[in-house]
Design an enzyme around this catalytic site. Structure first.
Site, PDB file in Angstrom:
ATOM      1  N   LYS A  19      -1.313  -1.514   2.489  1.00 36.72           N
ATOM      2  CA  LYS A  19       0.143  -1.731   2.551  1.00 36.72           C
ATOM      3  C   LYS A  19       0.868  -1.007   1.420  1.00 36.72           C
ATOM      4  CE  LYS A  19      -0.231  -6.232   2.297  1.00 36.72           C
ATOM      5  NZ  LYS A  19      -1.715  -6.344   2.269  1.00 36.72           N
ATOM      6  N   ARG A 106       4.255 -14.029   4.964  1.00 38.68           N
ATOM      7  CA  ARG A 106       2.821 -14.185   5.149  1.00 38.68           C
ATOM      8  C   ARG A 106       2.484 -15.481   5.861  1.00 38.68           C
ATOM      9  NH1 ARG A 106       1.008 -10.934   0.733  1.00 38.68           N
ATOM     10  NH2 ARG A 106      -1.179 -11.027   0.229  1.00 38.68           N
ATOM     11  N   ARG A 140     -10.401  -0.397  -6.881  1.00 41.01           N
ATOM     12  CA  ARG A 140      -8.946  -0.220  -7.049  1.00 41.01           C
ATOM     13  C   ARG A 140      -8.535  -0.387  -8.520  1.00 41.01           C
ATOM     14  NH1 ARG A 140      -4.642  -3.653  -3.690  1.00 41.01           N
ATOM     15  NH2 ARG A 140      -5.841  -5.434  -4.405  1.00 41.01           N
ATOM     16  N   ARG A 173      -7.208  -5.706 -10.915  1.00 38.84           N
ATOM     17  CA  ARG A 173      -6.622  -7.026 -10.659  1.00 38.84           C
ATOM     18  C   ARG A 173      -7.697  -8.109 -10.712  1.00 38.84           C
ATOM     19  NH1 ARG A 173      -2.807  -6.141  -5.445  1.00 38.84           N
ATOM     20  NH2 ARG A 173      -3.688  -8.174  -4.960  1.00 38.84           N
ATOM     21  N   ARG A 184      -9.423 -14.305   0.192  1.00 36.60           N
ATOM     22  CA  ARG A 184      -8.123 -13.755   0.615  1.00 36.60           C
ATOM     23  C   ARG A 184      -8.192 -13.293   2.066  1.00 36.60           C
ATOM     24  NH1 ARG A 184      -7.655  -9.358  -3.772  1.00 36.60           N
ATOM     25  NH2 ARG A 184      -5.801  -8.646  -2.666  1.00 36.60           N
TER      26      ARG A 184
HETATM   27  P1  G5P Z   1      -0.517  -8.777  -2.690  1.00 40.62           P
HETATM   28  O1  G5P Z   1      -0.252  -8.062  -3.936  1.00 40.62           O
HETATM   29  O2  G5P Z   1       0.457  -8.688  -1.582  1.00 40.62           O
HETATM   30  P2  G5P Z   1      -2.614  -8.283  -0.833  1.00 40.62           P
HETATM   31  O3  G5P Z   1      -3.826  -9.097  -1.061  1.00 40.62           O
HETATM   32  O4  G5P Z   1      -1.875  -8.576   0.391  1.00 40.62           O
HETATM   33  O5  G5P Z   1      -1.943  -8.381  -2.241  1.00 40.62           O
HETATM   34  P3  G5P Z   1      -3.229  -5.778  -1.633  1.00 40.62           P
HETATM   35  O6  G5P Z   1      -4.536  -6.262  -2.224  1.00 40.62           O
HETATM   36  O7  G5P Z   1      -2.126  -5.408  -2.568  1.00 40.62           O
HETATM   37  O8  G5P Z   1      -2.784  -6.776  -0.601  1.00 40.62           O
HETATM   38  P4  G5P Z   1      -2.702  -3.470   0.001  1.00 40.62           P
HETATM   39  O9  G5P Z   1      -1.386  -3.295  -0.667  1.00 40.62           O
HETATM   40  O10 G5P Z   1      -2.719  -3.765   1.455  1.00 40.62           O
HETATM   41  O11 G5P Z   1      -3.617  -4.528  -0.731  1.00 40.62           O
HETATM   42  O12 G5P Z   1      -3.612  -2.205  -0.209  1.00 40.62           O
HETATM   43  P5  G5P Z   1      -3.498  -0.968  -1.260  1.00 40.62           P
HETATM   44  O13 G5P Z   1      -3.354  -1.472  -2.636  1.00 40.62           O
HETATM   45  O14 G5P Z   1      -2.536   0.045  -0.754  1.00 40.62           O
HETATM   46  O15 G5P Z   1      -4.967  -0.352  -1.035  1.00 40.62           O
HETATM   47  C1  G5P Z   1      -6.109  -1.049  -1.497  1.00 40.62           C
HETATM   48  C2  G5P Z   1      -7.060  -0.048  -2.217  1.00 40.62           C
HETATM   49  O16 G5P Z   1      -7.606   0.838  -1.236  1.00 40.62           O
HETATM   50  C3  G5P Z   1      -6.375   0.851  -3.256  1.00 40.62           C
HETATM   51  O17 G5P Z   1      -7.280   1.093  -4.311  1.00 40.62           O
HETATM   52  C4  G5P Z   1      -6.100   2.151  -2.475  1.00 40.62           C
HETATM   53  O18 G5P Z   1      -6.006   3.286  -3.319  1.00 40.62           O
HETATM   54  C5  G5P Z   1      -7.329   2.195  -1.576  1.00 40.62           C
HETATM   55  N1  G5P Z   1      -7.158   2.910  -0.314  1.00 40.62           N
HETATM   56  C6  G5P Z   1      -6.066   2.973   0.500  1.00 40.62           C
HETATM   57  N2  G5P Z   1      -6.329   3.708   1.589  1.00 40.62           N
HETATM   58  C7  G5P Z   1      -7.640   4.118   1.482  1.00 40.62           C
HETATM   59  C8  G5P Z   1      -8.514   4.931   2.288  1.00 40.62           C
HETATM   60  O19 G5P Z   1      -8.158   5.432   3.353  1.00 40.62           O
HETATM   61  N3  G5P Z   1      -9.778   5.102   1.822  1.00 40.62           N
HETATM   62  C9  G5P Z   1     -10.222   4.576   0.643  1.00 40.62           C
HETATM   63  N4  G5P Z   1     -11.484   4.797   0.246  1.00 40.62           N
HETATM   64  N5  G5P Z   1      -9.417   3.817  -0.161  1.00 40.62           N
HETATM   65  C10 G5P Z   1      -8.161   3.608   0.257  1.00 40.62           C
HETATM   66  O20 G5P Z   1      -0.703 -10.344  -2.994  1.00 40.62           O
HETATM   67  C11 G5P Z   1      -1.516 -10.787  -4.053  1.00 40.62           C
HETATM   68  C12 G5P Z   1      -1.440 -12.289  -4.150  1.00 40.62           C
HETATM   69  O21 G5P Z   1      -0.099 -12.666  -4.420  1.00 40.62           O
HETATM   70  C13 G5P Z   1       0.248 -13.852  -3.712  1.00 40.62           C
HETATM   71  C14 G5P Z   1      -1.049 -14.358  -3.105  1.00 40.62           C
HETATM   72  O22 G5P Z   1      -1.700 -15.187  -4.027  1.00 40.62           O
HETATM   73  C15 G5P Z   1      -1.823 -13.045  -2.892  1.00 40.62           C
HETATM   74  O23 G5P Z   1      -3.210 -13.255  -2.795  1.00 40.62           O
HETATM   75  N6  G5P Z   1       1.252 -13.540  -2.704  1.00 40.62           N
HETATM   76  C16 G5P Z   1       1.811 -14.424  -1.883  1.00 40.62           C
HETATM   77  N7  G5P Z   1       1.615 -15.754  -1.706  1.00 40.62           N
HETATM   78  C17 G5P Z   1       2.323 -16.376  -0.753  1.00 40.62           C
HETATM   79  N8  G5P Z   1       3.183 -15.746   0.061  1.00 40.62           N
HETATM   80  C18 G5P Z   1       3.422 -14.403  -0.064  1.00 40.62           C
HETATM   81  N9  G5P Z   1       4.298 -13.778   0.753  1.00 40.62           N
HETATM   82  C19 G5P Z   1       2.731 -13.694  -1.078  1.00 40.62           C
HETATM   83  N10 G5P Z   1       2.708 -12.399  -1.463  1.00 40.62           N
HETATM   84  C20 G5P Z   1       1.818 -12.325  -2.456  1.00 40.62           C
HETATM   85 MG    MG Z   2      -0.367  -4.335  -2.282  1.00 43.55          MG
END
Ligand code: G5P
Ligand code: MG
Length: 238
Positions: A19, A106, A140, A173, A184
């Protein structure tokens, strides 16, 4: 910008589905304001230590900050009312601005809270297999103040351990440990799948499946290029 050209989108997908990565490409290509609920929460927690500017008034930070930190570190969602207030307050004053919400809503309660204030034009759903996600998250690295995301294999920083733009240190993180990632992913399945149904029934859900962001991205780009009013497009190319 006239009212009719404002475009409001949400990006959904399991933790680590990409995302943040796709959002920064969208923000760059289509001039949408990117708002990540996770980045907002981490900024608020960080604000307790006085390093970044707080988005909540200072006396609420100490109480809420601790609650938010313990939820995030354990891989649990923070309470609906806390996150809804935080995100909706950051959307205040953006009535004339096109935005992309990342990580919110979410739960169905959060989707209802958003729906009471704004209609969402499109919901982009990134559908990536769990095994792919587990591999990604352990490598990451993030720049906390900006939310910029790196990956040792996929998009490494120019200098190891340092942010490309500011040169400041990158961190891993706390919630990217294998056990917390499993939790998660399980919570996502249980709490967020109903939100996908919610938007599917409104006819605004668009799902993109794959294991690589670089392969998913051109499809997302083509979709948004069709959806977003022409003058919004900043650079045009995927
Ligand atoms: P976050 O911060 O919203 P998540 O868990 O939803 O966290 P996250 O972990 O931030 O999502 P993302 O944004 O979907 O993941 O993914 P990203 O960071 O872009 O990519 C992940 C990794 O993969 C990176 O290192 C990237 O470089 C790599 N990557 C991407 N594409 C590729 C690819 O093609 N190949 C490879 N090899 N790598 C790749 O939420 C965190 C916490 O905050 C709270 C909760 O506690 C949650 O757990 N929270 C909420 N709680 C309640 N309600 C809500 N609405 C909340 N929002 C947040
Ligand atoms: Mg994110």
């Amino acid at each position: 910008m006239g009212l009719q050209t404002v475009f409001r989108a949400v990006i959904m997908g399991a933790p680590g589905s990409g995302k943040g990565t796709v959002s920064s490409r969208i923000a760059q290509s289509f001039a949408l304001k990117h708002l990540s609920s996770g980045d907002m929460l981490r900024a608020n927690i960080e604000a307790k230590t006085g390093k970044t500017a707080p988005a909540l008034s200072s006396h609420t930070i100490s109480d809420l900050g601790l609650l938010m930190k313990s939820c995030i570190d354990q891989g649990q969602l923070v309470p609906d009312d806390v996150i809804s207030r935080l995100v909706l307050s950051s959307l205040r004053g953006l009535e004339q601005t096109s935005w992309l919400l990342d990580g919110f809503p979410r739960t169905v309660a959060q989707a209802d809270a958003l729906d009471s204030v704004y209609d969402v034009d499109s919901v982009i759903n990134l559908d990536v297999p769990s095994q792919t996600i587990r591999e990604r998250l352990t490598s990451r690295w993030v720049h906390l103040p900006s939310g910029r995301v790196y990956n040792i294999d996929f998009n490494p920083p120019k200098k190891p351990g340092l942010d490309d733009v500011t040169g400041e240190p990158l961190i891993q993180r706390d919630d990217d440990s294998p056990e917390t990632v499993s939790r998660r992913l399980k919570d996502y399945e249980r709490q967020t799948q109903p939100v996908l149904e919610y938007y599917r029934s409104k006819g605004v859900l668009e799902t993109f499946s794959g294991t690589e962001t670089n392969k998913i991205w051109p499809h997302v780009h083509a979709f948004l290029a069709r959806k977003i009013p022409g003058n919004q497009q900043a650079m045009g190319k995927a």
